[in-house]
Design a protein around this motif. Structure first.
Motif, short mmCIF file in Angstrom:
data_model
loop_
_atom_site.label_atom_id
_atom_site.label_comp_id
_atom_site.label_asym_id
_atom_site.label_seq_id
_atom_site.Cartn_x
_atom_site.Cartn_y
_atom_site.Cartn_z
N LEU A 125 -6.62 -2.76 -2.08
CA LEU A 125 -7.57 -3.04 -1.01
C LEU A 125 -8.88 -3.64 -1.51
N LYS A 126 -9.17 -3.50 -2.78
CA LYS A 126 -10.44 -4.01 -3.31
C LYS A 126 -10.63 -5.50 -3.03
N PRO A 127 -9.64 -6.37 -3.33
CA PRO A 127 -9.83 -7.80 -3.01
C PRO A 127 -9.90 -8.06 -1.52
N VAL A 128 -9.22 -7.25 -0.71
CA VAL A 128 -9.26 -7.40 0.75
C VAL A 128 -10.67 -7.12 1.27
N PHE A 129 -11.32 -6.11 0.68
CA PHE A 129 -12.68 -5.78 1.09
C PHE A 129 -13.72 -6.75 0.51
N ALA A 130 -13.43 -7.31 -0.66
CA ALA A 130 -14.43 -8.10 -1.38
C ALA A 130 -14.48 -9.57 -0.98
N THR A 131 -13.36 -10.12 -0.53
CA THR A 131 -13.30 -11.56 -0.29
C THR A 131 -14.21 -11.99 0.85
N ASP A 132 -14.78 -13.19 0.72
CA ASP A 132 -15.66 -13.71 1.76
C ASP A 132 -14.90 -13.95 3.06
N VAL A 133 -13.73 -14.58 2.94
CA VAL A 133 -12.92 -14.92 4.11
C VAL A 133 -11.51 -14.39 3.90
N LEU A 134 -11.06 -13.55 4.80
CA LEU A 134 -9.71 -12.99 4.73
C LEU A 134 -8.86 -13.55 5.86
N VAL A 135 -7.67 -14.07 5.51
CA VAL A 135 -6.68 -14.42 6.52
C VAL A 135 -5.66 -13.29 6.56
N LEU A 136 -5.58 -12.62 7.70
CA LEU A 136 -4.61 -11.54 7.89
C LEU A 136 -3.55 -12.06 8.85
N ASP A 137 -2.40 -12.41 8.29
CA ASP A 137 -1.37 -13.12 9.05
C ASP A 137 -0.38 -12.16 9.68
N ILE B 10 0.84 -1.20 0.00
CA ILE B 10 0.00 0.00 0.00
C ILE B 10 0.87 1.26 0.00
N GLN B 11 1.93 1.25 0.82
CA GLN B 11 2.84 2.39 0.84
C GLN B 11 3.51 2.58 -0.52
N ASN B 12 3.89 1.50 -1.15
CA ASN B 12 4.54 1.60 -2.47
C ASN B 12 3.59 2.15 -3.52
N SER B 13 2.30 1.95 -3.33
CA SER B 13 1.33 2.43 -4.32
C SER B 13 1.29 3.96 -4.38
N TYR B 14 1.83 4.63 -3.35
CA TYR B 14 1.86 6.09 -3.37
C TYR B 14 2.96 6.61 -4.29
N ASN B 15 3.88 5.75 -4.69
CA ASN B 15 4.94 6.12 -5.60
C ASN B 15 4.34 6.36 -6.99
N PRO B 16 4.54 7.55 -7.57
CA PRO B 16 3.95 7.84 -8.89
C PRO B 16 4.43 6.92 -9.99
N GLN B 17 5.56 6.24 -9.77
CA GLN B 17 6.07 5.33 -10.78
C GLN B 17 5.43 3.94 -10.71
N ASN C 104 2.16 1.60 -10.92
CA ASN C 104 0.86 1.67 -11.59
C ASN C 104 -0.30 1.24 -10.70
N THR C 105 -0.04 0.41 -9.69
CA THR C 105 -1.10 -0.08 -8.82
C THR C 105 -1.50 0.98 -7.81
N THR C 106 -2.78 1.19 -7.62
CA THR C 106 -3.27 2.17 -6.67
C THR C 106 -3.65 1.50 -5.35
N GLU C 107 -3.79 2.30 -4.31
CA GLU C 107 -4.21 1.78 -3.00
C GLU C 107 -5.57 1.10 -3.10
N LEU C 108 -6.49 1.70 -3.86
CA LEU C 108 -7.82 1.14 -4.01
C LEU C 108 -7.77 -0.23 -4.67
N GLU C 109 -6.91 -0.38 -5.67
CA GLU C 109 -6.78 -1.67 -6.35
C GLU C 109 -6.24 -2.74 -5.42
#
Length: 255
Positions: free
Chosen positions: A147-159, A131-138, A140-145
């Protein structure tokens, strides 16, 4: 599609239904392929790919009773999902090397295979770093992209929750993830090496009585007491006590 000896790779088999008619049905290989696709989408690291509840060893020499209890809780959780779990998850608490990640992945794998859920494995530190790296303008992946699967998945394992050194940004990001999933009644399975205690509870009284001496960090220290309180609402707490399995049993086996 891989060659199947039952359907010859077609994906369909001819069977007789209850009325005595010949009909076409999906071959079992189709179900297996769907399971494998769901497991691949869960992004379980190669190190943990074979971690199942059946392969977990709760009765190694010197094991505390909480290890067996944790396995029983994990099995019961899968059996009761989703009707009796009501959106709650699991919080595995204990020191390193006690099998917390093994159990979390084991639960995830069974839910993917037996309940057909969409699951996702996330390493806490790696997720925050990305997520921190996504703030780098170089990048291409954004923070929203991210976090989207993290928010969408039925079951999340946060290790390994709390592994990242805390600061305001870390706390805000953790709050966003946990509160979003809590509000949506989504299942979150968490592991942490930090004691489930309030911030400051690890401080010890200085022998001279002048000031508290810094002791072990707690979960409250690492994610903030507000989010620790949120976890109490989100998850069933599963505490495991004992010595590092990897240092005691596995090292002895190698020797």
């Amino acid at each position: 599609m891989s060659e199947c000896p039952i359907c010859d790779g077609v994906g369909l088999v001819r069977v007789v239904d209850e009325a005595g008619r010949w009909v076409s049905r999906a071959c079992e290989c189709q179900q297996m392929e769907r399971e494998e696709r769901r497991l691949a989408a869960a992004r379980i690291p190669e190190r943990y790919r074979f971690c199942t509840l059946d392969s977990f060893e709760p009765s190694y020499r010197g094991a505390d009773g909480t290890v067996s209890k944790a396995l029983m809780t994990s099995r019961r959780f899968v059996d009761e999902y989703p009707v009796d779990t009501g959106g709650k998850g699991l919080l595995f608490v204990g020191s390193v090397g006690l099998g917390k990640t093994h159990l979390a992945v084991g639960v995830l794998q069974r839910l993917v295979r037996e309940r057909g859920v969409r699951g996702l494995f996330c390493d806490y530190r790696e997720l925050l770093k990305n997520i921190q790296n996504s703030y780098n303008p170089q990048v291409n992946t954004t923070e929203l992209e991210l976090l989207k699967p993290v928010f969408a998945t039925d079951v999340l394992v946060l290790d390994d929750l709390g592994a990242q050194k805390p600061n305001e940004w870390v706390w805000d990001t953790v709050a966003l993830i946990l509160n979003t999933r809590y509000n949506n009644r989504q299942t979150t399975i968490i592991t942490t090496n930090y004691p489930d205690l309030p911030a400051g509870a690890g401080f010890k009284q200085d022998p001279d009585g002048k000031k508290p001496a810094k002791g072990e960090d707690t979960l409250g220290d690492r994610i903030g007491d507000r989010m620790r309180s949120r976890l109490a609402e989100m998850c069933i707490r599963v505490e495991i006590i004992g010595e590092d399995f990897r240092q005691t049993v596995k090292r002895a086996r190698f020797g």
